[in-house]
Enzyme design. Structure first.
Site, PDB file in Angstrom:
ATOM      1  N   HIS B  13      30.409  34.106  40.370  1.00  0.00           N
ATOM      2  CA  HIS B  13      29.175  34.868  40.178  1.00  0.00           C
ATOM      3  C   HIS B  13      29.415  35.970  39.143  1.00  0.00           C
ATOM      4  O   HIS B  13      30.522  36.187  38.671  1.00  0.00           O
ATOM      5  CB  HIS B  13      28.631  35.433  41.490  1.00  0.00           C
ATOM      6  CG  HIS B  13      29.259  36.690  41.985  1.00  0.00           C
ATOM      7  ND1 HIS B  13      28.568  37.611  42.736  1.00  0.00           N
ATOM      8  CD2 HIS B  13      30.511  37.181  41.836  1.00  0.00           C
ATOM      9  CE1 HIS B  13      29.382  38.609  43.043  1.00  0.00           C
ATOM     10  NE2 HIS B  13      30.550  38.389  42.513  1.00  0.00           N
ATOM     11  N   CYS B  32      32.575  43.559  37.519  1.00  0.00           N
ATOM     12  CA  CYS B  32      31.721  42.524  38.121  1.00  0.00           C
ATOM     13  C   CYS B  32      30.687  42.005  37.137  1.00  0.00           C
ATOM     14  O   CYS B  32      30.001  41.031  37.408  1.00  0.00           O
ATOM     15  CB  CYS B  32      31.009  43.062  39.366  1.00  0.00           C
ATOM     16  SG  CYS B  32      32.164  43.622  40.622  1.00  0.00           S
ATOM     17  N   HIS B  38      33.303  35.807  37.529  1.00  0.00           N
ATOM     18  CA  HIS B  38      34.538  35.835  38.301  1.00  0.00           C
ATOM     19  C   HIS B  38      34.177  35.151  39.621  1.00  0.00           C
ATOM     20  O   HIS B  38      33.138  34.478  39.682  1.00  0.00           O
ATOM     21  CB  HIS B  38      35.036  37.285  38.500  1.00  0.00           C
ATOM     22  CG  HIS B  38      34.113  38.136  39.282  1.00  0.00           C
ATOM     23  ND1 HIS B  38      32.952  38.654  38.753  1.00  0.00           N
ATOM     24  CD2 HIS B  38      34.127  38.540  40.576  1.00  0.00           C
ATOM     25  CE1 HIS B  38      32.319  39.349  39.666  1.00  0.00           C
ATOM     26  NE2 HIS B  38      33.002  39.288  40.786  1.00  0.00           N
ATOM     27  N   HIS B  40      34.790  34.464  44.242  1.00  0.00           N
ATOM     28  CA  HIS B  40      35.241  34.904  45.558  1.00  0.00           C
ATOM     29  C   HIS B  40      35.312  33.739  46.543  1.00  0.00           C
ATOM     30  O   HIS B  40      34.589  32.759  46.415  1.00  0.00           O
ATOM     31  CB  HIS B  40      34.276  35.952  46.143  1.00  0.00           C
ATOM     32  CG  HIS B  40      34.183  37.209  45.353  1.00  0.00           C
ATOM     33  ND1 HIS B  40      35.225  38.082  45.237  1.00  0.00           N
ATOM     34  CD2 HIS B  40      33.164  37.747  44.618  1.00  0.00           C
ATOM     35  CE1 HIS B  40      34.863  39.106  44.470  1.00  0.00           C
ATOM     36  NE2 HIS B  40      33.626  38.926  44.078  1.00  0.00           N
ATOM     37  N   ASP B  78      28.815  26.109  47.996  1.00  0.00           N
ATOM     38  CA  ASP B  78      30.268  25.990  47.834  1.00  0.00           C
ATOM     39  C   ASP B  78      30.657  25.353  46.497  1.00  0.00           C
ATOM     40  O   ASP B  78      30.114  24.314  46.110  1.00  0.00           O
ATOM     41  CB  ASP B  78      30.839  25.145  48.978  1.00  0.00           C
ATOM     42  CG  ASP B  78      32.359  25.132  48.958  1.00  0.00           C
ATOM     43  OD1 ASP B  78      32.957  26.175  48.625  1.00  0.00           O
ATOM     44  OD2 ASP B  78      32.943  24.079  49.265  1.00  0.00           O
ATOM     45  N   HIS B  79      31.639  25.960  45.841  1.00  0.00           N
ATOM     46  CA  HIS B  79      32.146  25.467  44.553  1.00  0.00           C
ATOM     47  C   HIS B  79      31.045  25.420  43.499  1.00  0.00           C
ATOM     48  O   HIS B  79      31.043  24.550  42.621  1.00  0.00           O
ATOM     49  CB  HIS B  79      32.842  24.109  44.714  1.00  0.00           C
ATOM     50  CG  HIS B  79      34.246  24.237  45.223  1.00  0.00           C
ATOM     51  ND1 HIS B  79      34.515  24.606  46.513  1.00  0.00           N
ATOM     52  CD2 HIS B  79      35.456  24.078  44.618  1.00  0.00           C
ATOM     53  CE1 HIS B  79      35.835  24.661  46.685  1.00  0.00           C
ATOM     54  NE2 HIS B  79      36.420  24.351  45.562  1.00  0.00           N
ATOM     55  N   GLU B 123      32.751  39.443  51.171  1.00  0.00           N
ATOM     56  CA  GLU B 123      32.928  39.057  49.770  1.00  0.00           C
ATOM     57  C   GLU B 123      34.423  39.063  49.438  1.00  0.00           C
ATOM     58  O   GLU B 123      34.927  38.217  48.718  1.00  0.00           O
ATOM     59  CB  GLU B 123      32.181  40.045  48.879  1.00  0.00           C
ATOM     60  CG  GLU B 123      32.132  39.641  47.440  1.00  0.00           C
ATOM     61  CD  GLU B 123      31.346  40.644  46.600  1.00  0.00           C
ATOM     62  OE1 GLU B 123      30.289  40.275  46.090  1.00  0.00           O
ATOM     63  OE2 GLU B 123      31.796  41.803  46.466  1.00  0.00           O
TER      64      GLU B 123
END
Lengths: 134, 134, 134, 134, 134, 134
Positions: B13, B32, B38, B40, B78-79, B123
């Site tokens: 994100h 950020c 980047h 998480h 996810d992913h 996060e």
């Protein structure tokens, strides 16, 4: 919406009530009364309640929260002896409960009033306290 | 009685407000705001409040809860890149707070109304949010 | 005597072999091949083997180790896209294995030769790699 | 086959080399040199290597291992000041490395010789040492 | 380069040596000898050692490793009684040590021979075993 | 002010409703219905709400809380089969929810009435329940 930030600090402390005899202190506080102190890795979670700012998508920027916690709690507490080095505990027994009250008061003075504030403090992985000002 | 289920998902994100200048975004969101994203490992706890069904001894079968979470949250998130791949964030900054609102709304639509719903989203190990619809 | 230091960093990445077709990449790397990247909270343990310095009681001061790790790994990697922002992965697929090799080489160049070096890298709580230069 | 047992203890300590000036101690040990001590929740993993006893299916009964660790390490160390209350550190700086050597020697004297012995000691979640007698 | 994969499974078991009297079993195995079984959430780490495949950047695809572990260990073990439901323990006491040997043998048969194999098994957060075939 | 104490216990159990057919039980409880039981490492957090006693600085001494929990919960539950060995579950399905109700009732009878009581029970790292008597 609640936002939480985790920080850690490491202190020596000793539990003792100066109004009591040594025997009474030993009986009530046991190993925690050890004359020469013992210590803990404290883990502090600071939780702030408020509305999301639509411009940032944040309730309160974690960087701001982190800076407040570090300046007012972890800097003055970390690698200190709570009884001897931190004036708040000069006349206050540094139980996890009292440490939580002291921390909450310090943070409450710095965090804007529109946010509710609560904290969770781990003294060990088995002993935890929570405080929200009440 | 509250029942909680833990699931995880991993995303890229970037935090950015398109109404602001690059300088303002850099100043507010810092690292950020990185142009190329980047990421998480998000940890989601979903909590459901209700009475115990005397026939099953469950408030809500964890298998049912798990299936709802996987179908409506972890499968589509996810992913993925939250900004580019998940339509909910096309015009919404994917802060932990906003991700929590989006997830809560998705789950609220699927979990029967007699159950109160709240979520906790990690996060990182240090940054956490909680949301219960208010 | 081995001394370990834990640090974290958060990145976007994507697994892809440019010598392969899209179908082959999709087949081998699955969700990790997502065009728009996904991401992780990486946890890095850096382990140094050596004798205890009798003057300090340290093998290597954790502050020194921390500063090396931060300067050469977490600063350049944290909140970046490994594929796009970190030159080491321009022509190298950023699997956990390859990230570990890159990190080990960077640290090896900075940590005095009398110390053996090994690292452990968690990509998620379930996927871990270890590397010691062999 | 290696068998590990996890135990915890909480101590105050202070890092200092009496052969050095105060300035040198402050410079090398920083916050860890604080006159009035600080403290940690130590986590100790004790690992024993040996063959499985076909009668019990154990390498070494975890109860026996636990009793040895508690009697020789956690009882004398827990809720103490390592510098003042534990004679082993009267003339030895209680770094994690030196604590590990002291613990290993105490355990080695109690654990039968056919078993190899190694330990891992966490001073904090970020600082770890391992020692196997070499 | 070593690659690790974490999986979990939940079982009932009981420690008992049928060649011994009830008294001897009670004395040696204590609470673990309880007639009606007790149980654990086992955590299994499977570690594979080998060279990085330059085409994939993997030592062994975590998906492949996960599928082997699930098919040969977690599927047949999870939510079972090790003594009654898993034939491997019909005549073998299901201590953590023996469970580790059984799992290692099952995995060794499935993982290509060029990879060294070792496992770590957590019976509880305090009791851990490691096995590499020796 | 809330004070929490973490304790653990390990049990076998089986989910089953004797009023239902085997097919219905299999369908609803799946693997948890296994005839020969399975098991878990339960983690219990006990939370007590009250005012700080100004003489001790405690809400309730963690030693007292620990002793109550051990005597009334972990001693009678640990290393047992909940269905067969613990009378509370003779006619009650030992889901995490029902275990939480049983534990809460046992603790409520022992903890002085001026303290509010709530518990959190982890059945696995992914399945959690909370109960406060309502």
């Amino acid at each position: 919406m609640r936002v939480g930030r985790r920080e850690t600090f490491n202190c020596a402390h000793r539990l003792n009530n100066p109004a009591w005899s040594d025997e009474k202190n030993k009986e009530v506080f046991g190993k925690c009364n050890n004359n020469n102190y013992h210590g803990h890795n404290y883990v502090l979670e600071t939780w702030v309640d408020g509305a999301i700012d639509p411009e940032t998508g944040y309730v309160l920027d974690a960087k701001i929260l982190k800076d407040i916690i570090r300046k007012h709690v972890t800097e003055p507490f970390d690698h200190r002896n709570l009884n001897l080095d931190v004036p708040d505990f000069k006349n206050l027994n540094p139980t996890a409960e009292n440490i939580a009250v002291v921390i909450w008061n310090k943070l409450r003075a710095e965090i804007p009033n529109q946010f509710k504030l609560s904290i969770r403090l781990y003294e060990t992985e088995n002993n935890i306290v929570e405080y929200d000002g009440q």
